[in-house]
Design a protein around this motif. Structure first.
Motif, PDB file in Angstrom:
ATOM      1  N   ASP A  70      29.291  29.396  33.061  1.00 29.14           N
ATOM      2  CA  ASP A  70      29.663  28.012  32.744  1.00 29.14           C
ATOM      3  C   ASP A  70      30.905  27.572  33.518  1.00 29.14           C
ATOM      4  OD1 ASP A  70      27.592  27.619  30.976  1.00 29.14           O
ATOM      5  OD2 ASP A  70      28.763  28.163  29.202  1.00 29.14           O
ATOM      6  N   ARG A  71      31.721  28.546  33.938  1.00 22.16           N
ATOM      7  CA  ARG A  71      32.994  28.231  34.577  1.00 22.16           C
ATOM      8  C   ARG A  71      32.935  28.296  36.099  1.00 22.16           C
ATOM      9  NH1 ARG A  71      37.851  29.393  31.500  1.00 22.16           N
ATOM     10  NH2 ARG A  71      37.397  29.204  29.284  1.00 22.16           N
ATOM     11  N   GLY A  72      31.991  29.052  36.653  1.00 17.91           N
ATOM     12  CA  GLY A  72      31.939  29.201  38.098  1.00 17.91           C
ATOM     13  C   GLY A  72      30.925  30.258  38.498  1.00 17.91           C
ATOM     14  N   PRO A  73      30.849  30.571  39.796  1.00 16.39           N
ATOM     15  CA  PRO A  73      29.865  31.562  40.254  1.00 16.39           C
ATOM     16  C   PRO A  73      30.187  32.954  39.723  1.00 16.39           C
ATOM     17  CG  PRO A  73      31.356  30.963  42.037  1.00 16.39           C
ATOM     18  CD  PRO A  73      31.650  30.028  40.904  1.00 16.39           C
ATOM     19  N   VAL A  74      29.140  33.701  39.411  1.00 12.61           N
ATOM     20  CA  VAL A  74      29.271  35.034  38.827  1.00 12.61           C
ATOM     21  C   VAL A  74      28.287  35.975  39.492  1.00 12.61           C
ATOM     22  CG1 VAL A  74      29.007  36.413  36.724  1.00 12.61           C
ATOM     23  CG2 VAL A  74      30.001  34.121  36.589  1.00 12.61           C
ATOM     24  N   LEU A  75      28.771  37.104  39.936  1.00 10.67           N
ATOM     25  CA  LEU A  75      27.897  38.181  40.385  1.00 10.67           C
ATOM     26  C   LEU A  75      27.758  39.143  39.205  1.00 10.67           C
ATOM     27  CD1 LEU A  75      28.299  40.124  43.770  1.00 10.67           C
ATOM     28  CD2 LEU A  75      27.229  41.066  41.735  1.00 10.67           C
ATOM     29  N   PRO A  76      26.630  39.099  38.488  1.00 16.66           N
ATOM     30  CA  PRO A  76      26.525  39.870  37.245  1.00 16.66           C
ATOM     31  C   PRO A  76      26.197  41.334  37.494  1.00 16.66           C
ATOM     32  CG  PRO A  76      24.484  38.680  37.637  1.00 16.66           C
ATOM     33  CD  PRO A  76      25.415  38.289  38.753  1.00 16.66           C
ATOM     34  N   MET A  77      26.744  42.183  36.669  1.00 16.20           N
ATOM     35  CA  MET A  77      26.387  43.598  36.661  1.00 16.20           C
ATOM     36  C   MET A  77      25.374  43.853  35.546  1.00 16.20           C
ATOM     37  SD  MET A  77      28.215  44.987  39.082  1.00 16.20           S
ATOM     38  CE  MET A  77      28.305  43.486  40.048  1.00 16.20           C
ATOM     39  N   ARG A  78      24.482  44.782  35.770  1.00 19.79           N
ATOM     40  CA  ARG A  78      23.554  45.189  34.725  1.00 19.79           C
ATOM     41  C   ARG A  78      24.318  45.882  33.600  1.00 19.79           C
ATOM     42  NH1 ARG A  78      18.505  42.787  35.201  1.00 19.79           N
ATOM     43  NH2 ARG A  78      17.952  42.667  37.413  1.00 19.79           N
ATOM     44  N   PHE A  79      23.725  45.848  32.422  1.00 23.40           N
ATOM     45  CA  PHE A  79      24.334  46.508  31.270  1.00 23.40           C
ATOM     46  C   PHE A  79      24.550  47.993  31.573  1.00 23.40           C
ATOM     47  CE2 PHE A  79      24.055  49.040  27.419  1.00 23.40           C
ATOM     48  CZ  PHE A  79      24.967  48.409  26.584  1.00 23.40           C
ATOM     49  N   GLY A  80      25.726  48.502  31.196  1.00 26.01           N
ATOM     50  CA  GLY A  80      25.995  49.932  31.316  1.00 26.01           C
ATOM     51  C   GLY A  80      26.652  50.358  32.609  1.00 26.01           C
ATOM     52  N   MET A  81      27.158  49.416  33.409  1.00 27.06           N
ATOM     53  CA  MET A  81      27.831  49.757  34.663  1.00 27.06           C
ATOM     54  C   MET A  81      29.249  50.245  34.352  1.00 27.06           C
ATOM     55  SD  MET A  81      27.539  49.921  37.958  1.00 27.06           S
ATOM     56  CE  MET A  81      26.139  48.846  38.332  1.00 27.06           C
ATOM     57  N   VAL A  82      29.486  51.536  34.553  1.00 28.24           N
ATOM     58  CA  VAL A  82      30.783  52.131  34.216  1.00 28.24           C
ATOM     59  C   VAL A  82      31.350  52.833  35.444  1.00 28.24           C
ATOM     60  CG1 VAL A  82      31.997  53.802  32.759  1.00 28.24           C
ATOM     61  CG2 VAL A  82      30.139  52.427  31.795  1.00 28.24           C
ATOM     62  N   ALA A  83      32.603  52.509  35.777  1.00 25.17           N
ATOM     63  CA  ALA A  83      33.320  53.167  36.861  1.00 25.17           C
ATOM     64  C   ALA A  83      34.280  54.203  36.279  1.00 25.17           C
ATOM     65  CB  ALA A  83      34.091  52.138  37.677  1.00 25.17           C
ATOM     66  N   PRO A  84      34.615  55.228  37.053  1.00 19.50           N
ATOM     67  CA  PRO A  84      35.497  56.269  36.497  1.00 19.50           C
ATOM     68  C   PRO A  84      36.899  55.772  36.190  1.00 19.50           C
ATOM     69  CG  PRO A  84      35.018  56.681  38.831  1.00 19.50           C
ATOM     70  CD  PRO A  84      34.102  55.598  38.378  1.00 19.50           C
ATOM     71  N   ASP A  85      37.423  54.813  36.993  1.00 21.86           N
ATOM     72  CA  ASP A  85      38.768  54.305  36.751  1.00 21.86           C
ATOM     73  C   ASP A  85      38.947  52.985  37.500  1.00 21.86           C
ATOM     74  OD1 ASP A  85      39.301  55.006  39.467  1.00 21.86           O
ATOM     75  OD2 ASP A  85      39.803  57.038  38.822  1.00 21.86           O
ATOM     76  N   GLU A  86      40.121  52.370  37.327  1.00 22.88           N
ATOM     77  CA  GLU A  86      40.374  51.079  37.955  1.00 22.88           C
ATOM     78  C   GLU A  86      40.453  51.193  39.469  1.00 22.88           C
ATOM     79  OE1 GLU A  86      43.737  49.146  36.262  1.00 22.88           O
ATOM     80  OE2 GLU A  86      42.762  48.812  34.298  1.00 22.88           O
ATOM     81  N   ASP A  87      40.964  52.317  39.970  1.00 20.36           N
ATOM     82  CA  ASP A  87      41.034  52.494  41.424  1.00 20.36           C
ATOM     83  C   ASP A  87      39.644  52.468  42.039  1.00 20.36           C
ATOM     84  OD1 ASP A  87      43.777  52.657  41.376  1.00 20.36           O
ATOM     85  OD2 ASP A  87      43.852  54.854  41.407  1.00 20.36           O
ATOM     86  N   ALA A  88      38.674  53.040  41.364  1.00 14.64           N
ATOM     87  CA  ALA A  88      37.305  53.032  41.887  1.00 14.64           C
ATOM     88  C   ALA A  88      36.755  51.613  41.928  1.00 14.64           C
ATOM     89  CB  ALA A  88      36.418  53.926  41.019  1.00 14.64           C
ATOM     90  N   VAL A  89      37.092  50.812  40.927  1.00 14.33           N
ATOM     91  CA  VAL A  89      36.630  49.423  40.913  1.00 14.33           C
ATOM     92  C   VAL A  89      37.253  48.658  42.074  1.00 14.33           C
ATOM     93  CG1 VAL A  89      36.573  47.272  39.599  1.00 14.33           C
ATOM     94  CG2 VAL A  89      36.289  49.462  38.419  1.00 14.33           C
ATOM     95  N   ARG A  90      38.565  48.791  42.251  1.00 14.46           N
ATOM     96  CA  ARG A  90      39.242  48.066  43.337  1.00 14.46           C
ATOM     97  C   ARG A  90      38.729  48.521  44.701  1.00 14.46           C
ATOM     98  NH1 ARG A  90      43.931  48.289  39.726  1.00 14.46           N
ATOM     99  NH2 ARG A  90      44.499  46.132  39.197  1.00 14.46           N
ATOM    100  N   SER A  91      38.448  49.807  44.839  1.00 17.89           N
ATOM    101  CA  SER A  91      37.926  50.308  46.108  1.00 17.89           C
ATOM    102  C   SER A  91      36.569  49.682  46.423  1.00 17.89           C
ATOM    103  CB  SER A  91      37.805  51.834  46.050  1.00 17.89           C
ATOM    104  OG  SER A  91      37.216  52.337  47.240  1.00 17.89           O
ATOM    105  N   GLN A  92      35.717  49.570  45.396  1.00 18.85           N
ATOM    106  CA  GLN A  92      34.410  48.960  45.614  1.00 18.85           C
ATOM    107  C   GLN A  92      34.560  47.493  45.975  1.00 18.85           C
ATOM    108  OE1 GLN A  92      32.347  46.554  44.165  1.00 18.85           O
ATOM    109  NE2 GLN A  92      30.572  47.144  45.406  1.00 18.85           N
TER     110      GLN A  92
END
Length: 249
Positions: A70-92
């Motif tokens: 409703d607020r803007g464009p979104v690239l959705p993740m499927r349910f259950g997407m879990v990264a090991p830590d925040e560094d892994a998310v930022r790296s991706q």
């Protein structure tokens, strides 16, 4: 941070705020936070322990994605997407920045509407009236009842129902494709003649659904249409899905 890692809901443009009262999955619902990496940001929370596809969490995941849309464009993740830590998310985020930005531009102001076409199971009388083979086999069963004759009749009815639904599916594609920005064929679903999703401008979604419902009413003897949406744009997050095929496909 929870020992279970970081649950990732979506990627959005940096600078877009979260809905003020939005929460994530889990019991109690997890607090959301934003992890920015240049122009793109991940919406995340701590991953709840022993995450399962519970209805409560599935609905929480989808509700958040719809509110973000409703607020803007979104690239959705499927349910259950879990990264090991925040560094892994930022790296991706850093490694896929250009792809994420291109996808967000493509999905801007868009929602997904899914349509499934199934054989019209309540149209037996019409099938008998319009299908010569079915009509002939039905007369044979009446004259000479028997197992083999009944099987042949049942197979003929099933074939006719499937063919009529497939023909209607081609027509609905020709009708609705011009109203969509993109079309993506979904996975094969047992019993469905057609499973397809449309990327539609949010402001046009009501008109799009109304057109699908008018078609369903006009062709109810041929097909049962199931329309779902607006939905998060899961089917349009790759460049392959972003192409708009010819309406006759």
């Amino acid at each position: 941070m929870a020992a279970g890692g970081v649950y990732v809901y979506a990627v959005i443009p940096t600078g877009e705020p979260l809905p003020s009262d939005a929460t994530g999955v889990g019991a109690p619902p997890a607090a959301l936070r934003l992890l920015a990496q240049g122009p793109v940001t991940a919406v995340v929370s701590d991953a709840p322990p022993q995450l399962r596809a519970r209805r409560r969490d599935l609905l929480a995941h989808q509700d958040l994605l719809l509110r973000l849309t409703d607020r803007g464009p979104v690239l959705p993740m499927r349910f259950g997407m879990v990264a090991p830590d925040e560094d892994a998310v930022r790296s991706q985020l850093a490694g896929a920045k250009d792809d994420h930005l291109a996808t967000l531009r493509h999905l801007s102001r868009g929602v997904e509407i899914n349509l499934k076409a199934l054989p019209a199971q309540d149209s037996l009388a019409v099938v008998v009236a319009e299908e010569k083979t079915v009509r002939r086999l039905r007369e044979e069963v009446r004259r000479r009842p028997g197992y083999e004759a009944s099987v042949r009749l049942g197979e003929a009815v099933a074939t006719a129902l499937s063919r009529r639904a497939a023909d209607a599916g081609k027509k609905i594609l020709r009708t609705l494709t011009p109203m969509a920005r993109a079309v993506a064929t979904g996975p094969e679903v047992h019993g469905c003649a057609l499973n397809v999703s449309f990327l539609v401008d949010r402001g046009d979604s009501d008109d799009f659904r109304a057109a699908a419902e008018r078609f369903a009413t006009a062709h109810r003897d041929h097909v049962e249409l199931r329309v779902a949406g607006p939905l998060p744009c899961y089917s349009f997050v790759s460049s392959r899905a972003a192409r708009k095929p010819a309406a006759g496909l």
